[in-house]
Design a protein around this motif. Structure first.
Motif, PDB file in Angstrom:
ATOM      1  N   UNK A 430       0.855  -1.183   0.000  1.00 28.42           N
ATOM      2  CA  UNK A 430       0.000   0.000   0.000  1.00 28.42           C
ATOM      3  C   UNK A 430       0.888   1.229   0.000  1.00 28.42           C
ATOM      4  N   UNK A 431       0.324   2.323  -0.367  1.00 31.67           N
ATOM      5  CA  UNK A 431       1.057   3.569  -0.337  1.00 31.67           C
ATOM      6  C   UNK A 431       0.212   4.618   0.349  1.00 31.67           C
ATOM      7  N   UNK A 432       0.798   5.698   0.826  1.00 33.00           N
ATOM      8  CA  UNK A 432       2.231   5.948   0.823  1.00 33.00           C
ATOM      9  C   UNK A 432       2.887   5.410   2.091  1.00 33.00           C
ATOM     10  N   UNK A 433       4.197   5.259   2.017  1.00 32.69           N
ATOM     11  CA  UNK A 433       5.005   4.941   3.180  1.00 32.69           C
ATOM     12  C   UNK A 433       5.870   6.165   3.427  1.00 32.69           C
ATOM     13  N   UNK A 434       5.664   6.793   4.586  1.00 32.96           N
ATOM     14  CA  UNK A 434       6.378   8.046   4.825  1.00 32.96           C
ATOM     15  C   UNK A 434       7.256   7.946   6.062  1.00 32.96           C
ATOM     16  N   UNK A 435       8.492   8.294   5.869  1.00 31.66           N
ATOM     17  CA  UNK A 435       9.491   8.265   6.935  1.00 31.66           C
ATOM     18  C   UNK A 435       9.199   9.376   7.942  1.00 31.66           C
ATOM     19  N   UNK A 436       9.693   9.219   9.158  1.00 34.11           N
ATOM     20  CA  UNK A 436       9.500  10.263  10.164  1.00 34.11           C
ATOM     21  C   UNK A 436      10.134  11.595   9.744  1.00 34.11           C
ATOM     22  N   UNK A 437      11.066  11.534   8.798  1.00 28.33           N
ATOM     23  CA  UNK A 437      11.662  12.789   8.318  1.00 28.33           C
ATOM     24  C   UNK A 437      10.745  13.479   7.315  1.00 28.33           C
ATOM     25  N   UNK A 438       9.645  12.815   6.922  1.00 29.62           N
ATOM     26  CA  UNK A 438       8.673  13.453   6.052  1.00 29.62           C
ATOM     27  C   UNK A 438       8.757  13.044   4.596  1.00 29.62           C
TER      28      UNK A 438
END
Length: 951
Positions: A430-438
Motif C-alpha cells: 500500500x502507499x504511501x510509506x512516509x518516513x519520520x523525516x517526512x
RNA sequence: AGGAGUAUGGCGAAGCCUGGUUAAACGCGGCAGACUUAAGAUCUGUUGCAUUAGUUGCUGCAUGGGUUCAAAUCCCAUUGCUCCUACCA
C-alpha cells in the motif's frame, strides 16, 4: 511512608543478597539451567515483562527447593536499531517521543536530556530493569550479568559467526528493504510517520516489445499473461526510455525513483505516451500482437506505471475497456475503432461457479459502474483471492493446463525470468510509506548483504532432528516450530545501522540483533570469568577450546583458568529450559536451535522450550507506544511484590494471554492477607508459640476430620507439584493456594471451637507444608512467616513438600463428600418443601445394593444386562425385580459418583452426626434398616447416597 | 494472501489429549443471610430455566453436519478472534 510489605521485601532481599544463596557454582548436585530471553531495555518494565521473568524465577525457586543446583542468569540485549531512532527523536525534541518517555516510561526530566545518546538509553533502562527485577525478588545470579555491547561478548559473537561461516552457513546475497532516500537508511516500522505494518510485495515485470524497446508492465499475477489483450498507458503520465542492463525499457518517470533503488537504471530520454496509443506491441510469451490503449486508472507511481490488460479476469481492465468503448471522443482522438472491434476478453483461469470471464460477471453482480467506482476495488480483491485459492489454469493454456493457480504462479514467473522474458521488482503493498523525516520511502535492494542460510537442506534437516528431541511447552506450538524450520528463508543477518558487533570479515556491516543472540546462553556459564579477562586475549582459539574442546597453540588465557572455565561450561550445558514469548517462535527461538545445532555437539543442544502468551490490561492489548501499560514498579509499590507475582502466576498459564484487572489483583491481595491471618491464627491456637521445629508429626491422627484434612493437603501437594513441574503456574496455585484454602475453610468450619492437641498439630502441619508450597510464588511473605514460626534457615532453600502416600486416603475424602452431599440434599429438599422439619431420618443402602455396585465396578462399563445378570447369578438379593430396577437406575449413577468401594456409612455418619445436625438445624436419626419409614423413602437409598425422610 | 493457534455461563477461566464422575472446577461480578451504628473487610449460602419430597426434567459449551448406546470432549465443513510473515527485538 514505607509500607509493611516494603519493609519485609527489603529485609529478605538483603538477606538473600548477603547469603549469596542464588549464586550458583558447580557442585555434586544435579544441575538445572534455565534462561529467559534477555530484555531489550528501550523503555520501562511493565507488568507484561513482569510475567515473563517471574515464570522462570518461580520455576528456579521450585527446583532449588527440590534440591537441584539451579542457574538462573540475566543479561541485557542492547544491540539493534530502535534506540538510535529514539535518540534521534529526542535530539530533535519530537513531541510524541518526549511524551511517551515522560509520561509512560516516567523518565525524570534531567535524565531525559541524556537520552540523546543511544548508549545512555540502554544503560539507563537496563539499570532500571535490574532494580525492578530485584524488587520482585528474582533469584538471579547477578555475577553473570552482561550487556551485548561488552567487548568480551562481542568477541564471543565474532567467534560464533565465524564458526557458521566456516561451515558455509553464511553467504552473500541481496534483499529488499523499506528505505528512506533522504535519511539514506533502511527504515523500520517505528521509523514511519505513515504506513505502519505494510509489507513489501514482489511484482513480476512482463516485457512487451515495441521498436527497439520493451514496454515493461508490472503484475501480481504473471499467469494471466496468457489472457492479455492489450497494454494500458496513462496519457497524462510522463514516461521515459530507460536503459536496464542491455535493454531499453519504457516505464513511467515516477517509477524510476523506486526502480533505480532496485536495479541499475539509466534514463535515456522522455517519451510521450500519446503517440504510442493505438500502436501494437508484441507479447513475447505468446508472440501475439496487442494494441496500446489509454486508461486513467493506471498509477504512475505504482510498479512501472505500465500494466497489461486481462479483461477476462481483472475487473479493472474489464471496466476500463467498457468505458473506452463508450468514449467516442477518445476513440476518435486515437483512431481506435478498428482495434477495439476485434478486442475480446480471453479466458485463462477456470473457476468453479463462474463462466469464462469472471471479471465481467463480478462487475455485473456488484454493479460497478465505471473505473472510478469504489466497488471496483472490492470486485478486484474478491476475484484475485478466489482465483488464487481455487482457480485452475484452463485447458487451452500451454504447459500449465489443469494446474492450480496457487502452485503455478511462482513457477511461471521464475521460468519467464530465467528466459529473460520477464523481470522482477518490489513495491509496497500500500502507499504511501512516509518516513519520520517526512519523505516518501522506496523499496531498496541491498546487495552485498550477508545471509544466514536457514534454507540449507542439511542444516534444516539436522535442526529438525534437534527439535524432535526438544520438549516443547505448550505442545500445541510444536507444529508451528516444525513449520518455521522448513519455511525459513535465508535471513539477512547484517545491518547498516544500530548498536552491535561488526562482521569480522566485512567491517561495513553490523551483525543483526537476532543473529547475535542465538547461543548466548552458553556465555552465561562463563560470563563471570570473562569480565576479568582482557578482551584481546579472547580469540577464537579460546572459545573453541572452552565450548568445543578444540586444542590450539593460540590460546592466550592461562591454562588452568581455561580449564576451570571449560569445566563450568560443561557442568551447566546443555540448557534445560529456554523461555520466550510466542512472537519469537518464528525467529529467535527457531534460530537458537538452528545455531546450536550447527555449532554444538548433540549433547549440548537445547532440551526444552517454553513459549509465553501476551499481556492484556483490563481486556485491551498492552502497548507502551499507546500508553496502555502499568509499570511494574508502580504495581509493586501499590500492591507489593508478592501480590504482583501471585497475580501474574495465578491468572493464566504462562502460554496464555493474561489480563491485568485491578479488581482481581485486589482479590489476590486479600487472599494473601487471609493466608497471613491464618498463619497468625494457627500460631495462637494452642496458646503457646508455634514453632515448626517442634511440630510432632509422628502422632497418630485419630479423628476422621483430621485425617480428611491431611489427606486433602496431600492431594493438593501432589497436584500442585505436578503442575509446576511442567510450568503450569496457574494450576499449581489453583491447587496449592485456592483449593487448599477452600479445604482449610471447610476444615475450620467443621471443627468449630473444638480444638484439641490433635487439631493443633494438624493445623501446624498444614501451615508448615503450605508455606513451603507457596514459597516459590510469594517468597518474601513465606520467608517472613517461616522465620517467625521457627523454620530452619531460608525457606528458599527448604525442601519442597512431597506427597505422603500414608496420609492420603481416598475413602476418607469420599466419606466427607457423602456427609456434604447429605447436607446439600437436605437443604435442597427443605427449600422445596419450605417448612422446618424437626427430625430428619437417614436410611442407609442395604448390603445387596453395595454388592451390585461392586459388580458394576468390576464390569467397568454401564452394561445393564451384564450387571443384572451377574447380580442375579451371585444371588445378592432375593427380589430379582428389585435388582433389575436398581441395575437400570445405577447405570448412570455409577459413572457419576466415582465409586471407590464399600464404605462403612454408619460409622461415617455417626462421626458426623452432630455436624450435620447443626448444619441443617434438626435432629438426625440414622437407620440401618427401614424400621421406621412412614412414607416408604428408604428404598431410595443407594451407596454414598442415603435416603432422606423429614418430619 | 499464507502459516499456526483458539472459540465454554454476566466476565475471566478449568474441562477436551484418554467420550459417560459436567449445569460444567476456581476466581470476579450479582443476590440473600451472619457480623457491624453503618460502610468496607470477613464468614455462610445462592447465581441457566422449570419444579412446594426429593437428589428430577428441560435447554446448554461459536455455527452446521457426522461418528457413538452416549459428545463441551472424537471427525468434517463454515465463521469469528489472536499471533507470525524479515532492518522491532
Amino acid at each position: 511512608m514505607i509500607s509493611l510489605h516494603k519493609t519485609i521485601e527489603n529485609k529478605w532481599r538483603k538477606k538473600w543478597d548477603e547469603s549469596k544463596i542464588f549464586e550458583s557454582n558447580p557442585d555434586d548436585r544435579e544441575k538445572l539451567f534455565l534462561t529467559v530471553a534477555y530484555p531489550y531495555p528501550s523503555g520501562a518494565m511493565h507488568i507484561g515483562h513482569g510475567r515473563t521473568y517471574t515464570v522462570p524465577d518461580v520455576y528456579a525457586r521450585f527446583k532449588r527447593m527440590q534440591g537441584k543446583n539451579v542457574l538462573f542468569p540475566m543479561a541485557w540485549h542492547v544491540t539493534g536499531a530502535p534506540v538510535i531512532g529514539i535518540a534521534k527523536r529526542i535530539q530533535r525534541q519530537d513531541p510524541w517521543t518526549l511524551n511517551i518517555y515522560q509520561n509512560v516510561h516516567k523518565v525524570p526530566e534531567d535524565e531525559l536530556n541524556k537520552f540523546e545518546e543511544p548508549e545512555y538509553i540502554v544503560k539507563y533502562f537496563s539499570t532500571e530493569y535490574h532494580n525492578v527485577m530485584d524488587s520482585l525478588g528474582f533469584s538471579i545470579d547477578w555475577r553473570r550479568e552482561f550487556r551485548t555491547t561488552d567487548p568480551t561478548y562481542q568477541k564471543f559473537v565474532e567467534w560464533q559467526i565465524k564458526q557458521l561461516k566456516n561451515k558455509d552457513y553464511v553467504k552473500k546475497g541481496s534483499h529488499p528493504v523499506k528505505y528512506c532516500v533522504s535519511c539514506e537508511n533502511p527504515v523500520g516500522d517505528h521509523d514511519l510517520l505513515e504506513g505502519e505494518g505494510i509489507g513489501i510485495n514482489e511484482l513480476t515485470l512482463m516485457k512487451f516489445k515495441i521498436d527497439d524497446m520493451y514496454l515493461v508492465t508490472a503484475t501480481f499475477r504473471p499467469e494471466t499473461i496468457y489472457g492479455a489483450t492489450n497494454v494500458w498507458l496513462n496519457p497524462d503520465v510522463e514516461y521515459v526510455k530507460a536503459k536496464v542492463e542491455d535493454e531499453y525499457w519504457l516505464i513511467s518517470k515516477k517509477s524510476y525513483n523506486n526502480l533505480s533503488n532496485q536495479k541499475k537504471v539509466e534514463i535515456i530520454e522522455d517519451i510521450e505516451a500519446k503517440p504510442l496509443i493505438g500502436r501494437m506491441v508484441q507479447n513475447i510469451v505468446t508472440q501475439e500482437e496487442h494494441p496500446i490503449l489509454p486508461a486513467s486508472f493506471v498509477d504512475a507511481e505504482y510498479g512501472t506505471g505500465v500494466v497489461f490488460s486481462v479483461p477476462g479476469h481483472a475487473p479493472a481492465d474489464n471496466i476500463a475497456l467498457q468505458d473506452l468503448k463508450k468514449d467516442e471522443k477518445l476513440i476518435k482522438e486515437y483512431s481506435l475503432e478498428e482495434v477495439l472491434k476485434d478486442l475480446k476478453s480471453r479466458n485463462v483461469v477456470s473457476l468453479e461457479g463462474y463462466g469464462d470471464f469472471p471479471a465481467e460477471e463480478l462487475i455485473e453482480k456488484l454493479g460497478v459502474k465505471n473505473q472510478n467506482d469504489e466497488k471496483l476495488q472490492e470486485a478486484t480483491n474478491e476475484l484475485y483471492k478466489q482465483e488464487h485459492a481455487k482457480g485452475v489454469m484452463s485447458e487451452h493454456i500451454p504447459i500449465y493446463a489443469g494446474q492450480r493457480v496457487s502452485e503455478v504462479r511462482d513457477v511461471i514467473s521464475e521460468k519467464l525470468r530465467n528466459e529473460k522474458k520477464a523481470s522482477q521488482m518490489y513495491d509496497f503493498a500500500e502507499r504511501p510509506i512516509i518516513c519520520r523525516c517526512g519523505n516518501k520511502c522506496v523499496v531498496k535492494i541491498l546487495d552485498d548483504q550477508w545471509f544466514m542460510r536457514y534454507s540449507d537442506e542439511k542444516w534444516t534437516k539436522e535442526t529438525q532432528n534437534t527439535f524432535d528431541k526438544i520438549e516443547i511447552i505448550p505442545s500445541e506450538v510444536r507444529s508451528n516450530f516444525n513449520y518455521y524450520v522448513g519455511w525459513l528463508h535465508d535471513w539477512a543477518c547484517s545491518r547498516r545501522i544500530g548498536l552491535g558487533t561488526r562482521i569480522p570479515w566485512d567491517n561495513k556491516w553490523l551483525i543483526e540483533p537476532l543473529t547475535d543472540s542465538t547461543i548466548y546462553m552458553s556465555y552465561y556459564t562463563i560470563a563471570k570469568y570473562l569480565r576479568n579477562i582482557d578482551p584481546e586475549s579472547l580469540n577464537d582459539a579460546f572459545f573453541s577450546k572452552v565450548f568445543l574442546n578444540q586444542d590450539s597453540d593460540d590460546i592466550k588465557v592461562d591454562e588452568s583458568l581455561v580449564s576451570q572455565i571449560q569445566t563450568e561450561f560443561n557442568y551447566w550445558y546443555p540448557l534445560d529450559w529456554r523461555l520466550s514469548a510466542k512472537d519469537l517462535i518464528g525467529n529467535h527461538l527457531t534460530f537458537h536451535v538452528f545455531h546450536h545445532t550447527a555449532i554444538f555437539p548433540e549433547d549440548k543442544r537445547p532440551q526444552g522450550i517454553v513459549v509465553f502468551g501476551m499481556g492484556l490490561l483490563e481486556g485491551n492489548k498492552m502497548s507502551s507506544s499507546k500508553g496502555n501499560v502499568i509499570l511494574l514498579e508502580d504495581a509493586i509499590n501499590t500492591h507489593g511484590a508478592d501480590v504482583v507475582r501471585l497475580f501474574l502466576m495465578s491468572s493464566a498459564e504462562p502460554w496464555q494471554d493474561f489480563d491485568w484487572r485491578e479488581k482481581e489483583v485486589k482479590g489476590t491481595k486479600r487472599r494473601l492477607e487471609w493466608f497471613v491471618d491464618f498463619a497468625n491464627k494457627v500460631s495462637k491456637i494452642n496458646n503457646r508459640n508455634l514453632s515448626f521445629k517442634n511440630i510432632k508429626k509422628d502422632i497418630e491422627v485419630k479423628s476422621f476430620i483430621n485425617k480428611w484434612m491431611l489427606s486433602q493437603l496431600n492431594q493438593r501437594v501432589k497436584e500442585s507439584g505436578e503442575a509446576l513441574e511442567v510450568f503450569q503456574t496457574r494450576k499449581a496455585l489453583q491447587n496449592g493456594l485456592f483449593l487448599l484454602k477452600k479445604d482449610v475453610d471447610h476444615y475450620l468450619h467443621r471443627i468449630g471451637d473444638d480444638i484439641d492437641d490433635e487439631v493443633a498439630m494438624v493445623l501446624g502441619i498444614v501451615l508448615e507444608t503450605w508455606l513451603r508450597l507457596l514459597a516459590p510464588f510469594t517468597p518474601h511473605t513465606c520467608e517472613e512467616l517461616w522465620e517467625k514460626y521457627g523454620g530452619e534457615g531460608f525457606i528458599s532453600m527448604a525442601t519442597y513438600p512431597e506427597f505422603d502416600d500414608s496420609l492420603f486416603d481416598e475413602k476418607v475424602q469420599k466419606s466427607e463428600e457423602i456427609v456434604q452431599g447429605i447436607i446439600d440434599d437436605i437443604h435442597e429438599i427443605k427449600k422445596i418443601v419450605s417448612n422446618e422439619p424437626e427430625k430428619i431420618h437417614l436410611y442407609l443402602a442395604p448390603e445387596w445394593k453395595w454388592s451390585v455396585f461392586d459388580i458394576a465396578r468390576e464390569i467397568g462399563k454401564p452394561d445393564i444386562g451384564q450387571i443384572m445378570g451377574k447380580s442375579i447369578k451371585e444371588n445378592v438379593h432375593s427380589d430379582k425385580k428389585e435388582i433389575a430396577d436398581f441395575a437400570k437406575k445405577i447405570s448412570r449413577e455409577m459413572t457419576r459418583i466415582n465409586y471407590v468401594g464399600h464404605l462403612n456409612e454408619k460409622e461415617i455418619l455417626d462421626d458426623a452426626i452432630d455436624y450435620i445436625s447443626g448444619e441443617v438445624s434438626a435432629e438426625i436419626i440414622i437407620h440401618e434398616d427401614a424400621d421406621y419409614d412412614p412414607e416408604n423413602k428408604a428404598r431410595n437409598a443407594i451407596p454414598y447416597k442415603p435416603a432422606i425422610y423429614m418430619e
